[in-house]
Design a protein around this motif. Structure first.
Motif, PDB file in Angstrom:
ATOM      1  N   LYS A  26       0.211   5.278 -11.683  1.00 41.31           N
ATOM      2  CA  LYS A  26       0.493   3.989 -11.061  1.00 41.31           C
ATOM      3  C   LYS A  26      -0.668   3.026 -11.319  1.00 41.31           C
ATOM      4  CE  LYS A  26       0.225   3.451  -6.647  1.00 41.31           C
ATOM      5  NZ  LYS A  26       0.464   3.663  -5.218  1.00 41.31           N
ATOM      6  N   ARG A  29      -4.759   2.621  -9.747  1.00 37.90           N
ATOM      7  CA  ARG A  29      -5.118   3.812  -8.986  1.00 37.90           C
ATOM      8  C   ARG A  29      -5.846   4.795  -9.888  1.00 37.90           C
ATOM      9  NH1 ARG A  29      -0.427   6.492  -5.603  1.00 37.90           N
ATOM     10  NH2 ARG A  29      -0.703   8.633  -6.220  1.00 37.90           N
ATOM     11  N   ALA A 311       9.870  11.437  -3.061  1.00 35.24           N
ATOM     12  CA  ALA A 311       8.747  10.738  -2.418  1.00 35.24           C
ATOM     13  C   ALA A 311       8.020   9.856  -3.428  1.00 35.24           C
ATOM     14  CB  ALA A 311       7.784  11.741  -1.797  1.00 35.24           C
ATOM     15  N   GLN A 312       7.907  10.316  -4.658  1.00 32.76           N
ATOM     16  CA  GLN A 312       7.279   9.502  -5.700  1.00 32.76           C
ATOM     17  C   GLN A 312       8.117   8.257  -5.984  1.00 32.76           C
ATOM     18  OE1 GLN A 312       7.072  12.332  -8.872  1.00 32.76           O
ATOM     19  NE2 GLN A 312       5.315  13.429  -8.032  1.00 32.76           N
ATOM     20  N   ASP A 314      10.162   6.794  -3.826  1.00 33.88           N
ATOM     21  CA  ASP A 314       9.995   5.925  -2.646  1.00 33.88           C
ATOM     22  C   ASP A 314       8.691   5.127  -2.756  1.00 33.88           C
ATOM     23  OD1 ASP A 314      12.368   6.892  -1.620  1.00 33.88           O
ATOM     24  OD2 ASP A 314      11.399   8.329  -0.268  1.00 33.88           O
ATOM     25  N   GLN A 315       7.609   5.799  -3.177  1.00 27.95           N
ATOM     26  CA  GLN A 315       6.311   5.134  -3.291  1.00 27.95           C
ATOM     27  C   GLN A 315       6.335   4.066  -4.375  1.00 27.95           C
ATOM     28  OE1 GLN A 315       3.554   5.938  -1.173  1.00 27.95           O
ATOM     29  NE2 GLN A 315       3.001   3.915  -1.989  1.00 27.95           N
ATOM     30  N   ALA A 316       6.995   4.371  -5.490  1.00 24.93           N
ATOM     31  CA  ALA A 316       7.095   3.382  -6.577  1.00 24.93           C
ATOM     32  C   ALA A 316       7.853   2.143  -6.112  1.00 24.93           C
ATOM     33  CB  ALA A 316       7.782   4.013  -7.785  1.00 24.93           C
ATOM     34  N   ARG A 317       8.918   2.339  -5.354  1.00 27.00           N
ATOM     35  CA  ARG A 317       9.704   1.198  -4.876  1.00 27.00           C
ATOM     36  C   ARG A 317       8.911   0.390  -3.842  1.00 27.00           C
ATOM     37  NH1 ARG A 317      14.460   1.782  -7.285  1.00 27.00           N
ATOM     38  NH2 ARG A 317      15.548   3.790  -7.398  1.00 27.00           N
ATOM     39  N   ALA A 318       8.115   1.084  -3.036  1.00 24.70           N
ATOM     40  CA  ALA A 318       7.300   0.374  -2.037  1.00 24.70           C
ATOM     41  C   ALA A 318       6.206  -0.449  -2.714  1.00 24.70           C
ATOM     42  CB  ALA A 318       6.686   1.378  -1.062  1.00 24.70           C
ATOM     43  N   ASP A 319       5.603   0.109  -3.754  1.00 25.11           N
ATOM     44  CA  ASP A 319       4.508  -0.567  -4.445  1.00 25.11           C
ATOM     45  C   ASP A 319       4.988  -1.668  -5.387  1.00 25.11           C
ATOM     46  OD1 ASP A 319       2.718   1.101  -3.175  1.00 25.11           O
ATOM     47  OD2 ASP A 319       2.552   2.507  -4.850  1.00 25.11           O
TER      48      ASP A 319
END
Length: 459
Positions: A26, A29, A311-312, A314-319
């Motif tokens: 990502k 990071r 979960a990965q 979900d995190q990509a969509r949040a970021d």
């Protein structure tokens, strides 16, 4: 953008944050590697396996992946290649290729490290490369920078006058090893005893065996002898359509996830896709479950694609709101369901190439390919779903040192690490491969007939 190998070297020297090595996972990071031993030369693991007397898949491999005793092992690479600098290896490889000319062709898989891919005459997935090898009939030697089952396929499809070379014999595939001939034969015997062997009123036999390209030549031959077929990740639906025209159900091996994701997209319910555990009677299933089965899925998987999670996503969509998530169909079903799209390596490549400038992609496939796409398409933001850098451990066993070694061997007239499939096996494996080549996708108008054959909802 640094290569995966260079990034891993930086990480293991604890310089990643200072060097700003954030471009593979990502953006923004710092990175970590799944195994610091990935920074070492693969020859260290050739030696360790020789001393231990047991084969392995190399650093980064899952602890669940135990290499069978018969897994090929690589002998020791001559010291001059271990000691050579990157610049010297580059010079020697280019000189050998120039001297050999059209007598040699180098094939590179999408998942190979950049330091090897740069010397490839063709870059692609396993079947694209096999077809490319078949088309280069003037080459006396095909150097296949991929893994063992790919080199076997190239040997079966290339001419008798050609030698196929795998630079490091330890470049295998843990998924391919999860289905072996004795286990599949035992499964087949159980299925024949349970379902019988007589066709139904429509002439369809009880079971058609389908093997993924990621399997040994012996298992391709198993399918060829028993009315079965091979598939790739790009044509699995077409192959299942072919199989349901001829059989009431399918035995799909070795990758459960590709089989499940493909069959589900065709409308086959999950309860009609039992998982076959080769260590249990009837694969660990009840007779009722097996009676209703449309796809019997082998208990195999790809360790690289198993790392991707919802979960990965979900995190990509949040970021990155609006991110386009594409994953390989070897990923678990819940990951494929959560993604925007799923497809083969070729599908992923074409999707990125066709996207409007400024698209953000989160991609669930092997890190070398994702990193290469990010370098080739700087107009996009492209990152790997998994923030931990963990390349395919067996692909990573091939290093420029091995490529220089086999190419300079050819200059001397010596064929090193030749992969040869016995003709008794190849003749049946080619039948399964040719069936795949002849299978064509159905038109939209014909698909209801396919659903009826598979017993899918909506028929």
């Amino acid at each position: 953008m640094p290569s995966v190998n260079n990034t891993i070297q930086l990480i293991t020297r604890e310089q990643a944050e200072q060097q700003g090595t954030h471009l593979i996972g990502k953006p923004g990071r710092a990175q970590e590697s799944c195994d610091d031993d990935l920074a070492k030369g693969p020859w260290e693991f050739d030696l360790a396996e020789a001393l231990a007397g047991t084969p392995g898949y190399g650093p980064g491999a899952s602890n669940e992946d135990a290499a069978p005793a018969a897994t090929p092992r690589q002998g020791q690479l001559p010291q001059e290649y271990k000691d050579a600098s990157d610049e010297e290896l580059t010079s020697r490889i280019l000189a050998a290729k120039a001297e050999l000319g059209d007598r040699v062709v180098v094939m590179g898989h999408f998942y190979q490290r950049d330091e090897v891919v740069r010397f490839a005459d063709f870059l692609g997935d396993s079947f694209q490369l096999a077809n490319a090898a078949k088309a280069r009939s003037e080459a006396e030697a095909i150097v296949f920078c991929g893994v063992h089952f790919m080199a076997e396929t190239a040997d079966m499809l290339s001419g008798a006058h050609q030698s196929v070379i795998l630079p490091n014999l330890a470049a295998g595939c843990s998924m391919a090893d999860m289905a072996d001939v004795p286990s599949v034969e035992a499964c087949w015997a159980e299925l024949e005893a349970f379902y019988g062997t007589e066709p139904d009123a429509d002439g369809r036999v009880p079971v058609i065996p389908v093997t993924y390209m990621n399997s040994s030549a012996a298992l391709k031959a198993f399918c060829g002898e028993r009315g079965g077929i091979v598939c790739t990740s790009s044509n699995a639906a077409t192959v299942l359509e072919w199989a349901y025209e001829r059989g009431q159900r399918v035995l799909f091996f070795p990758d459960q996830h590709l089989g499940r994701n493909t069959a589900k997209a065709m409308g086959i319910p999950l309860e009609e896709m039992p998982l076959w555990n080769p260590r249990q009677p009837l694969g660990g299933n009840s007779e009722d479950v097996m009676r209703n089965a449309k796809v019997v899925l082998w208990q195999g998987f790809c360790s690289v694609h198993k790392r991707f999670t919802t979960a990965q996503i979900d995190q990509a969509r949040a970021d990155f709101p609006g991110v386009r998530v594409i994953v390989h169909p070897e990923c678990p079903m819940e990951v494929v369901d959560a993604a925007d799209e799923s497809g083969s390596t070729d599908y992923i490549l074409k999707a990125v190439a066709a996207a409007p400038d400024g698209t953000t992609f989160a991609i669930g496939t092997e890190i070398n390919m994702v990193n290469r796409l990010a370098a080739q398409y700087p107009q996009h933001t492209i990152f790997c779903l998994d923030p931990v850098i963990c390349p395919c451990s067996t692909m990573y066993r091939i290093h420029p040192g091995y490529l220089a070694w086999v190419l300079e061997g050819l200059v001397r007239g010596e064929v090193l690490n030749q992969i040869t499939v016995p003709e008794a096996t190849a003749v049946h494996a080619r039948v399964a491969l040719e069936r795949m080549l002849a299978a064509k996708p159905r038109s939209a108008k014909e698909r209801p007939e396919r659903q009826a054959a598979a017993g899918a909802p909506g028929a």
